[in-house]
Write an enzyme that holds these catalytic residues in place. Structure first.
Site, PDB file in Angstrom:
ATOM      1  N   ASP A   8       0.846  -1.194   0.000  1.00  0.00           N
ATOM      2  CA  ASP A   8       0.000   0.000   0.000  1.00  0.00           C
ATOM      3  C   ASP A   8       0.875   1.236   0.000  1.00  0.00           C
ATOM      4  O   ASP A   8       1.329   1.685   1.052  1.00  0.00           O
ATOM      5  CB  ASP A   8      -0.933  -0.014   1.216  1.00  0.00           C
ATOM      6  CG  ASP A   8      -2.014  -1.085   1.092  1.00  0.00           C
ATOM      7  OD1 ASP A   8      -2.662  -1.138   0.031  1.00  0.00           O
ATOM      8  OD2 ASP A   8      -2.183  -1.873   2.030  1.00  0.00           O
ATOM      9  N   LYS A  65     -11.830  -5.628  -2.204  1.00  0.00           N
ATOM     10  CA  LYS A  65     -12.979  -5.863  -1.321  1.00  0.00           C
ATOM     11  C   LYS A  65     -14.290  -5.561  -2.066  1.00  0.00           C
ATOM     12  O   LYS A  65     -15.101  -4.750  -1.642  1.00  0.00           O
ATOM     13  CB  LYS A  65     -12.860  -5.057  -0.028  1.00  0.00           C
ATOM     14  CG  LYS A  65     -11.703  -5.538   0.837  1.00  0.00           C
ATOM     15  CD  LYS A  65     -11.816  -5.147   2.288  1.00  0.00           C
ATOM     16  CE  LYS A  65     -10.638  -5.712   3.066  1.00  0.00           C
ATOM     17  NZ  LYS A  65      -9.322  -5.164   2.601  1.00  0.00           N
ATOM     18  N   ALA A  67     -17.892  -5.483  -3.390  1.00  0.00           N
ATOM     19  CA  ALA A  67     -19.141  -5.627  -2.629  1.00  0.00           C
ATOM     20  C   ALA A  67     -20.271  -5.012  -3.439  1.00  0.00           C
ATOM     21  O   ALA A  67     -20.902  -4.033  -3.040  1.00  0.00           O
ATOM     22  CB  ALA A  67     -19.006  -4.936  -1.271  1.00  0.00           C
ATOM     23  N   ILE A  69     -23.155  -5.870  -7.082  1.00  0.00           N
ATOM     24  CA  ILE A  69     -23.885  -6.934  -7.774  1.00  0.00           C
ATOM     25  C   ILE A  69     -22.887  -7.733  -8.637  1.00  0.00           C
ATOM     26  O   ILE A  69     -21.787  -7.254  -8.936  1.00  0.00           O
ATOM     27  CB  ILE A  69     -25.038  -6.376  -8.636  1.00  0.00           C
ATOM     28  CG1 ILE A  69     -24.530  -5.350  -9.649  1.00  0.00           C
ATOM     29  CG2 ILE A  69     -26.103  -5.736  -7.749  1.00  0.00           C
ATOM     30  CD1 ILE A  69     -25.567  -4.939 -10.682  1.00  0.00           C
ATOM     31  N   SER A 121     -10.885  -6.681  10.743  1.00  0.00           N
ATOM     32  CA  SER A 121     -10.063  -6.541  11.944  1.00  0.00           C
ATOM     33  C   SER A 121     -10.248  -5.228  12.712  1.00  0.00           C
ATOM     34  O   SER A 121      -9.759  -5.093  13.819  1.00  0.00           O
ATOM     35  CB  SER A 121      -8.584  -6.683  11.563  1.00  0.00           C
ATOM     36  OG  SER A 121      -8.243  -5.729  10.587  1.00  0.00           O
ATOM     37  N   GLN A 179      -1.340  -3.482  13.085  1.00  0.00           N
ATOM     38  CA  GLN A 179      -2.631  -3.620  13.768  1.00  0.00           C
ATOM     39  C   GLN A 179      -2.559  -4.453  15.044  1.00  0.00           C
ATOM     40  O   GLN A 179      -3.550  -4.631  15.738  1.00  0.00           O
ATOM     41  CB  GLN A 179      -3.689  -4.202  12.825  1.00  0.00           C
ATOM     42  CG  GLN A 179      -4.149  -3.193  11.768  1.00  0.00           C
ATOM     43  CD  GLN A 179      -5.256  -3.770  10.887  1.00  0.00           C
ATOM     44  OE1 GLN A 179      -6.340  -4.090  11.339  1.00  0.00           O
ATOM     45  NE2 GLN A 179      -4.959  -3.912   9.609  1.00  0.00           N
ATOM     46  N   PRO A 183       3.582 -12.090  14.334  1.00  0.00           N
ATOM     47  CA  PRO A 183       3.761 -13.114  13.299  1.00  0.00           C
ATOM     48  C   PRO A 183       3.583 -14.504  13.895  1.00  0.00           C
ATOM     49  O   PRO A 183       4.155 -14.801  14.945  1.00  0.00           O
ATOM     50  CB  PRO A 183       5.214 -12.903  12.841  1.00  0.00           C
ATOM     51  CG  PRO A 183       5.511 -11.465  13.138  1.00  0.00           C
ATOM     52  CD  PRO A 183       4.744 -11.155  14.388  1.00  0.00           C
ATOM     53  N   GLY A 197       1.773  -5.760   6.092  1.00  0.00           N
ATOM     54  CA  GLY A 197       1.987  -4.551   5.301  1.00  0.00           C
ATOM     55  C   GLY A 197       3.125  -3.704   5.846  1.00  0.00           C
ATOM     56  O   GLY A 197       4.302  -4.013   5.660  1.00  0.00           O
ATOM     57  N   ARG A 198       2.713  -2.645   6.584  1.00  0.00           N
ATOM     58  CA  ARG A 198       3.669  -1.630   7.014  1.00  0.00           C
ATOM     59  C   ARG A 198       4.890  -2.163   7.747  1.00  0.00           C
ATOM     60  O   ARG A 198       5.988  -1.642   7.586  1.00  0.00           O
ATOM     61  CB  ARG A 198       2.948  -0.582   7.881  1.00  0.00           C
ATOM     62  CG  ARG A 198       2.048   0.316   7.038  1.00  0.00           C
ATOM     63  CD  ARG A 198       1.058   1.102   7.868  1.00  0.00           C
ATOM     64  NE  ARG A 198      -0.164   0.344   8.096  1.00  0.00           N
ATOM     65  CZ  ARG A 198      -1.200   0.790   8.818  1.00  0.00           C
ATOM     66  NH1 ARG A 198      -1.150   1.985   9.385  1.00  0.00           N
ATOM     67  NH2 ARG A 198      -2.286   0.057   8.962  1.00  0.00           N
TER      68      ARG A 198
END
Lengths: 227, 227
Positions: A8, A65, A67, A69, A121, A179, A183, A197-198
């Protein structure tokens, strides 16, 4: 080999260049790479293709992600598949008829792995998803998804997911590092992959950070399995 | 002036050119234009900017149905805002803390209208969203969203939404035309805007089709209000 690196790019940088550099640095340490909506929106499918072209990992994941139809999710999946993505993340909560059944067909036709979010999360996720959790898991099963996303920050949710889904559905767990999950926590609870990620991408030496994550995963897994 | 035109270019066409042509044809008949994820993924923010630059309507809506953590939704919103979008659609179901609260702050800072999906129109939507409906509506209220999306195909859902949300929250209703609702049905149930796609954009004469939708809306609203 249970590490997926989430790419990201921070605001204000050249997203494609930033991703390409990281992918080159990380080499074969991650089993897969995950790119998100911010990169795709900024750079479009052409930029995504430039990023994907330097990846040699097994899993090339577009985490949009989805979401919507089925028709809309299928159009988007075709677009990212044309850029070389082989795995797509959508939300279980949109349900099957008119939505995920159609997406699942499109994914089969294109040879794309479909992964469904069954829990998230962040603190507010529980509000709706907690009550809906058993429905969300049963949608993952009904759709015949290749995998499910469950949060590394909630090992008991990963454990419940594994129990319900059995061993044939892969579980990917984000939330390691920034977050708060360590690990290996989610692997011990039954996940197949941890998404980081970060902790890696913002490290001074991303390769060293990734190798360290893999080392810790191994250590923790040996520990929790009593090896 | 209750018509929002949904611009979803078919596969295989130049998406930007197709949208620009339609926008020019439709002139000031629609109150707003809505673009979706397929266009944005194909063309990126640069293509989106080209499309938005020819719009003179009041509402310029990016319907990405955002459903992620606050940080990611905010990054995407900043990107589309830089292209001239003034309204963003996200999913209520991701909840407030760590998600919509943060997005709502970003939208306020940028002067962007936030619209939250509280129910969808496809058959499978009921599975999870029906049970969650009162939570979803209360999230719309708590977040202080500018508007909510409720399906024109289910007037009773629009009516319940209006009752719960009061008159200060705008209601946008998709599903008119291809999905089966008639122009004016959702307005009569309490919606402020009806979103119309293929009925207009795939018509031989899109302007004529749009004018006809507006005429039918007026006729139906006069009828249901007994005027």
């Amino acid at each position: 080999m249970s590490l997926i690196a989430a790419l990201d790019p921070p605001e204000g940088v050249d997203g494609v260049g930033w991703c390409v550099n990281l992918i080159s640095s990380l080499g074969n340490v991650p089993k897969g790479f995950k790119v998100g909506l911010p990169l795709v929106v900024r750079e479009g499918v052409r930029g995504l293709k430039d990023v994907v072209s330097v990846m040699s990992a097994e899993l090339v994941i577009a985490d949009l992600k989805l979401a919507d139809i089925g028709y809309v999710m299928s159009l988007v999946t075709k677009a990212v598949a044309s850029a070389g993505v082989n795995t797509v993340i959508a939300h279980a909560f949109v349900g099957t008829e008119g939505a995920l059944s159609e997406l699942s067909r499109t994914c089969s036709e294109l040879g794309i792995k479909l992964v469904l979010v069954a829990f998230m999360s962040h603190p507010g996720a529980g509000r709706v998803m907690k009550k809906a959790f058993s429905d969300l898991l049963s949608i993952v099963k009904e759709v015949g998804a290749w995998g499910a996303v469950l949060p590394a920050t909630m090992p008991e949710v990963v454990r419940a997911g594994r129990e319900y889904l059995g061993s044939s559905v892969k579980i990917m767990a984000p939330g390691v590092g920034a977050q708060g999950a360590e690990p290996g926590d989610a692997l011990c609870a039954g996940a197949d992959y941890e998404i980081v990620g970060r902790l890696i991408t913002r490290a001074e030496d991303p390769l060293k950070a990734a190798v360290e994550v893999v080392r810790k995963q191994g250590e923790r897994v040996r520990e929790c399995r009593g090896l």
